[in-house]
Design a protein around this motif. Sequence first.
Motif, PDB file in Angstrom:
ATOM      1  N   LYS A 163     -13.267  -6.639  17.388  1.00 21.29           N
ATOM      2  CA  LYS A 163     -13.926  -5.386  17.020  1.00 21.29           C
ATOM      3  C   LYS A 163     -12.908  -4.250  16.970  1.00 21.29           C
ATOM      4  CE  LYS A 163     -17.815  -2.445  18.457  1.00 21.29           C
ATOM      5  NZ  LYS A 163     -17.816  -1.716  17.279  1.00 21.29           N
ATOM      6  N   ASP A 164     -12.993  -3.429  15.918  1.00 27.41           N
ATOM      7  CA  ASP A 164     -12.167  -2.247  15.681  1.00 27.41           C
ATOM      8  C   ASP A 164     -10.705  -2.566  15.379  1.00 27.41           C
ATOM      9  OD1 ASP A 164     -14.348  -0.534  15.979  1.00 27.41           O
ATOM     10  OD2 ASP A 164     -14.042  -0.378  18.146  1.00 27.41           O
ATOM     11  N   ALA A 165     -10.369  -3.826  15.187  1.00 27.54           N
ATOM     12  CA  ALA A 165      -9.003  -4.202  14.803  1.00 27.54           C
ATOM     13  C   ALA A 165      -8.927  -4.362  13.289  1.00 27.54           C
ATOM     14  CB  ALA A 165      -8.603  -5.507  15.481  1.00 27.54           C
ATOM     15  N   VAL A 166      -7.750  -4.132  12.736  1.00 27.44           N
ATOM     16  CA  VAL A 166      -7.540  -4.392  11.313  1.00 27.44           C
ATOM     17  C   VAL A 166      -7.442  -5.908  11.145  1.00 27.44           C
ATOM     18  CG1 VAL A 166      -6.014  -4.087   9.341  1.00 27.44           C
ATOM     19  CG2 VAL A 166      -6.402  -2.184  10.913  1.00 27.44           C
ATOM     20  N   LEU A 167      -8.385  -6.468  10.389  1.00 26.31           N
ATOM     21  CA  LEU A 167      -8.465  -7.914  10.231  1.00 26.31           C
ATOM     22  C   LEU A 167      -7.696  -8.423   9.017  1.00 26.31           C
ATOM     23  CD1 LEU A 167     -12.255  -8.359  11.063  1.00 26.31           C
ATOM     24  CD2 LEU A 167     -10.297  -8.468  12.614  1.00 26.31           C
ATOM     25  N   GLN A 168      -7.633  -7.601   7.966  1.00 28.86           N
ATOM     26  CA  GLN A 168      -6.855  -7.956   6.784  1.00 28.86           C
ATOM     27  C   GLN A 168      -6.576  -6.705   5.970  1.00 28.86           C
ATOM     28  OE1 GLN A 168      -8.721 -10.022   3.431  1.00 28.86           O
ATOM     29  NE2 GLN A 168     -10.755  -9.716   4.350  1.00 28.86           N
ATOM     30  N   THR A 204     -20.432  -7.222   9.268  1.00 27.47           N
ATOM     31  CA  THR A 204     -20.430  -6.012  10.098  1.00 27.47           C
ATOM     32  C   THR A 204     -19.129  -5.218   9.969  1.00 27.47           C
ATOM     33  OG1 THR A 204     -19.628  -7.335  11.957  1.00 27.47           O
ATOM     34  CG2 THR A 204     -22.019  -6.958  11.808  1.00 27.47           C
ATOM     35  N   SER A 205     -18.191  -5.740   9.203  1.00 32.54           N
ATOM     36  CA  SER A 205     -16.901  -5.052   9.040  1.00 32.54           C
ATOM     37  C   SER A 205     -17.039  -3.765   8.241  1.00 32.54           C
ATOM     38  CB  SER A 205     -15.902  -5.959   8.318  1.00 32.54           C
ATOM     39  OG  SER A 205     -15.540  -7.049   9.109  1.00 32.54           O
ATOM     40  N   LYS A 206     -16.114  -2.862   8.480  1.00 37.27           N
ATOM     41  CA  LYS A 206     -15.960  -1.665   7.661  1.00 37.27           C
ATOM     42  C   LYS A 206     -14.711  -1.862   6.811  1.00 37.27           C
ATOM     43  CE  LYS A 206     -18.069   1.237  11.156  1.00 37.27           C
ATOM     44  NZ  LYS A 206     -17.893   2.351  12.090  1.00 37.27           N
ATOM     45  N   LEU A 243     -14.191   5.519   4.323  1.00 38.00           N
ATOM     46  CA  LEU A 243     -14.529   4.419   5.211  1.00 38.00           C
ATOM     47  C   LEU A 243     -15.909   3.907   4.808  1.00 38.00           C
ATOM     48  CD1 LEU A 243     -13.718   2.679   7.634  1.00 38.00           C
ATOM     49  CD2 LEU A 243     -14.824   4.368   9.103  1.00 38.00           C
ATOM     50  N   ASP A 244     -15.945   2.698   4.279  1.00 39.40           N
ATOM     51  CA  ASP A 244     -17.175   2.132   3.724  1.00 39.40           C
ATOM     52  C   ASP A 244     -17.720   1.036   4.628  1.00 39.40           C
ATOM     53  OD1 ASP A 244     -19.194   1.734   1.792  1.00 39.40           O
ATOM     54  OD2 ASP A 244     -18.051   0.135   0.833  1.00 39.40           O
ATOM     55  N   MET A 289      -8.441  -1.955   3.845  1.00 42.18           N
ATOM     56  CA  MET A 289      -8.241  -2.532   5.170  1.00 42.18           C
ATOM     57  C   MET A 289      -9.583  -2.897   5.776  1.00 42.18           C
ATOM     58  SD  MET A 289      -5.331  -0.017   6.676  1.00 42.18           S
ATOM     59  CE  MET A 289      -5.578   1.397   5.634  1.00 42.18           C
ATOM     60  N   GLU A 290      -9.756  -4.165   6.120  1.00 47.44           N
ATOM     61  CA  GLU A 290     -10.980  -4.595   6.788  1.00 47.44           C
ATOM     62  C   GLU A 290     -10.833  -4.317   8.277  1.00 47.44           C
ATOM     63  OE1 GLU A 290     -13.864  -8.434   7.638  1.00 47.44           O
ATOM     64  OE2 GLU A 290     -11.978  -8.744   6.585  1.00 47.44           O
ATOM     65  N   ILE A 291     -11.809  -3.598   8.834  1.00 48.45           N
ATOM     66  CA  ILE A 291     -11.807  -3.238  10.241  1.00 48.45           C
ATOM     67  C   ILE A 291     -13.014  -3.904  10.903  1.00 48.45           C
ATOM     68  CG2 ILE A 291     -11.937  -1.336  11.890  1.00 48.45           C
ATOM     69  CD1 ILE A 291     -10.701   0.402   9.584  1.00 48.45           C
TER      70      ILE A 291
END
Length: 156
Positions: free
Chosen positions: A22-27, A60-62, A116-117, A152-154
């Motif tokens: 959670k809240d980390a940049v995933l890609q 659930t990603s932003k 931020l979407d 950036m996926e968060i």
Amino acid sequence: MTSILKVDNLQDASGTGTPYIKDAVLQVKQNQIDGTDTNTAETDWQTSPVTGSITPSKSTSKILVRARTSLYNNAGYSTYGTIYRGSTYIGHSSGFGLVRCYSTAAVWQPVTIEWLDEPNTTSAVTYTVYFKVNGGTGYISHSQGISTVTMMEIGG
């Protein structure tokens, strides 16, 4: 006392994938677009070649979208820019978009548009910069430069 954690690989609980944080940049994905001098005289939003796609790993990603490009218009007029997800306007509710370029001289202006979407999907999502004018002829993406769309996926 200092602790050190050393690992060669992280896996999720099933042992088959990367853990979701959670809240980390995933890609991070980036699309680079060569300049095009695309123009419009329309006062309604028009699509541009400044676009990029990402496929979120979780619904659930932003997605943090950052577009870097350039805008131009004739002296005394404005060119506006915003971001669309597919055909959906996701910019500010004012209708004026996320950025406005105005000058008393006809000049290209570098701009950064960021949003931020929360797309709520694991299907591919395409983000595109749209632009419009309040008069004159506006341009996007100077032919002597490049534009980029970074997504950036968060973890959410």
